[in-house]
Enzyme design. Structure first.
Site, PDB file in Angstrom:
ATOM      1  CG  ASP A  10      -1.874  -1.142   1.267  1.00 22.59           C
ATOM      2  OD1 ASP A  10      -2.001  -1.853   0.255  1.00 22.59           O
ATOM      3  OD2 ASP A  10      -2.504  -1.345   2.321  1.00 22.59           O
ATOM      4  CG  ASP A 135     -13.252  -2.135   0.181  1.00 23.10           C
ATOM      5  OD1 ASP A 135     -12.851  -3.252  -0.177  1.00 23.10           O
ATOM      6  OD2 ASP A 135     -12.775  -1.068  -0.246  1.00 23.10           O
TER       7      ASP A 135
END
Length: 244
Positions: A10, A135
């Site tokens: 990330d 998500d």
């Protein structure tokens, strides 16, 4: 294919970070060289890399493109598969990444706002190039870097995107993500059972036992971030456990 352990890389502000539940400023890990980090996972046995431009996810504009291109250039000749997400808001954004060598793009906010993009990309590049990222927080789909909640749940939405041509679902359980307290298998299992395409799980993996639970639930693989970066287990240990 055997269950995939997919290290997360990330990126935020040019660094490799791990956030707690995706909250900006909650970095528990911050490394200066994301490309070196990615190649380190490859050297240690990773077959797939999960690259996320967090600046893109939060701001809608990808800022770590040069780093991602560097990783692609160095990893692809080694036979590594690469999936990329974060700030992919249009067909053109996805096309740019796929044309640069990404194997799969992850569409979250863009897919929810414009489902037709999933169909269009699937028809142009093949369904295996399209991951829809779902998500969930408190059983509802989260959007725009997890800053907003929709009124829809993940299982019904997953079916819709399967019908539109998505090749994979990436399911992140925000309720457990980044907390290092283990996976909550039920919502992931419910989603796996609701579709006929592979589901990649994310959120909560803390021990190798969590990987076994996800594998046994029928997941295609698991994205692992914080557990690897904080040495809860090594990538080598995880690979060995899953071979038994």
């Amino acid at each position: 294919m055997s269950f995939q352990i997919i290290p997360a890389v990330d990126m935020k502000g040019g660094k490799c970070v791990q956030l707690v539940q995706g909250i900006p400023g909650s970095e528990m890990v911050s490394l200066d060289d994301p490309a070196a980090t990615a190649l380190n996972w490859v050297a240690r046995g990773a077959k797939t890399l999960h690259l996320i431009d967090l600046d893109g996810a939060f701001e809608g504009k990808r800022k770590n493109g040069a780093i991602i291109e560097n990783i692609i250039e160095r990893a692809k000749p080694l036979g590594i598969e690469i999936q990329i997400g974060g700030g992919i808001r249009s067909y053109e954004d996805a096309e740019t990444l796929l044309s640069a060598g990404a194997d799969r793009v992850i569409l979250t906010t863009a897919a929810m706002k414009n489902p037709q993009i999933v169909k269009d990309l699937s028809e142009s590049f093949g369904k295996q190039a399209v991951i829809v990222g779902l998500d969930a927080k408190n059983g509802k789909i989260a959007l725009e870097g997890w800053t907003k909640l929709s009124d829809k749940g993940p299982t019904d939405v997953a079916k819709q995107f399967e019908d539109l041509g998505a090749g994979y679902i990436l399911f992140t359980n925000i309720d457990t993500e980044g907390l290092l307290k283990g996976v909550d298998i039920k919502p992931t299992k419910d989603l796996i059972d609701s579709v006929n395409i592979p589901v990649i799980a994310s959120g909560g993996v803390t021990a190798t036992d969590d990987l076994l639970k996800l594998r046994d639930a029928g997941a295609y693989g698991a994205v692992v971030g914080s557990a690897l970066y904080t040495d809860k287990f090594t990538l080598e240990e995880a690979i060995a456990v899953l071979k038994k």
